[in-house]
Design an enzyme around this catalytic site. Sequence first.
Site, PDB file in Angstrom:
ATOM      1  N   ASP A 204      11.301  -5.315  -5.700  1.00 42.61           N
ATOM      2  CA  ASP A 204      11.455  -3.863  -5.877  1.00 42.61           C
ATOM      3  C   ASP A 204      12.779  -3.437  -5.256  1.00 42.61           C
ATOM      4  O   ASP A 204      12.836  -2.555  -4.405  1.00 42.61           O
ATOM      5  CB  ASP A 204      10.280  -3.134  -5.226  1.00 42.61           C
ATOM      6  CG  ASP A 204      10.205  -1.665  -5.625  1.00 42.61           C
ATOM      7  OD1 ASP A 204      10.723  -1.310  -6.698  1.00 42.61           O
ATOM      8  OD2 ASP A 204       9.622  -0.873  -4.856  1.00 42.61           O
ATOM      9  N   ASP A 221      10.775  -3.375   3.094  1.00 42.57           N
ATOM     10  CA  ASP A 221       9.622  -3.234   2.210  1.00 42.57           C
ATOM     11  C   ASP A 221       9.550  -4.335   1.149  1.00 42.57           C
ATOM     12  O   ASP A 221       9.869  -4.137  -0.025  1.00 42.57           O
ATOM     13  CB  ASP A 221       9.620  -1.869   1.538  1.00 42.57           C
ATOM     14  CG  ASP A 221       8.274  -1.568   0.866  1.00 42.57           C
ATOM     15  OD1 ASP A 221       7.338  -2.390   1.005  1.00 42.57           O
ATOM     16  OD2 ASP A 221       8.158  -0.515   0.216  1.00 42.57           O
TER      17      ASP A 221
END
EC number: 2.7.11.1
Length: 330
Positions: A204, A221
């Site tokens: 991502d 993340d």
Amino acid sequence: MSANVSQPFYQLIPDTVIDAVESMGYLSDGRILALNSYENRVYQVGLDEAEPLIAKFYRPGRWSDAQIMEEHAFCFELAEQELPVVAPLQLDNGDSLFHFRDYRFALYPRRGGRAPELGDADHLYQLGQTLGRIHLVGAARPFVARPALDIQNYGRDSIELIARDFIPASLREAYTSLADDLLQGIEACYAVAGEVRNIRVHGDCHGGNILWRDDTPNFVDFDDARMAPAVQDLWMLLTGDDRQQQQLQLAEVIEGYNEFADFDPRELHLVEALRTLRMLNYSAWLARRWEDPAFPRSFTWFNTERYWGEHILQLREQLSALRQPPLKLL
């Protein structure tokens, strides 16, 4: 459906967050700040006479413990190679995934920074260098528990859910017909690319997950880390609709990337296919989370007839992009 399933974070009140952090031996000063996160819940928790920590509470039922620990292990491997990633904190025994009541959580050091300037050639070059190093580690071994990004789970499964439960009846035929064409286009791109290699990737890699700090891109993340082609972490760095601009951006990224890892140019055939899969999966992600009260409050425009009409128009434009020649290495 029970409240605990439809509202998985309904008991995650500030006192619970603080109690979870203090269960790990920290003393909170009572300050808590909810950070921008929907899939999980992420908080900055102030500590007494110490720097704040980031507490990430995982959405129940999404990842297994083994899948979360694989994400953590990947981050630790990268950190051991002195790569600029924000890895979770570990206990002396190596534990990094913790449990409190019905929740699983991890703790992270707080890192500040700003988004990279994706129109800046130097930033793109340095991002390419860092991703080349990340992928060199990612290619060393596969994920075992975490899934791969593929046409089935991002494409067909997403389309099936939307067509069955969400698309308005007046638009269902247009959507399903277009979806069939998109799947054919995606499959054609994969066929032309051939047998490209899947490696462990961030998954991502957009600007919101990169913090520019001390002239260095810090990657945060890794929750969506999967097995995927390397280009999955590269194509989101290309901005704008102008093909010439994207071509120049790609040249900077790949020049930096190739200093540490060899980019397979066949993967450029997958850029628009991966973009299409992301678009399909995003709508399905919102649909799957629609019973979580946080989603209707935050995404008020979703699941309206206007949204689906615009979504179909965007997918038609993307079908045209799928049929264009891919970007090339200069």
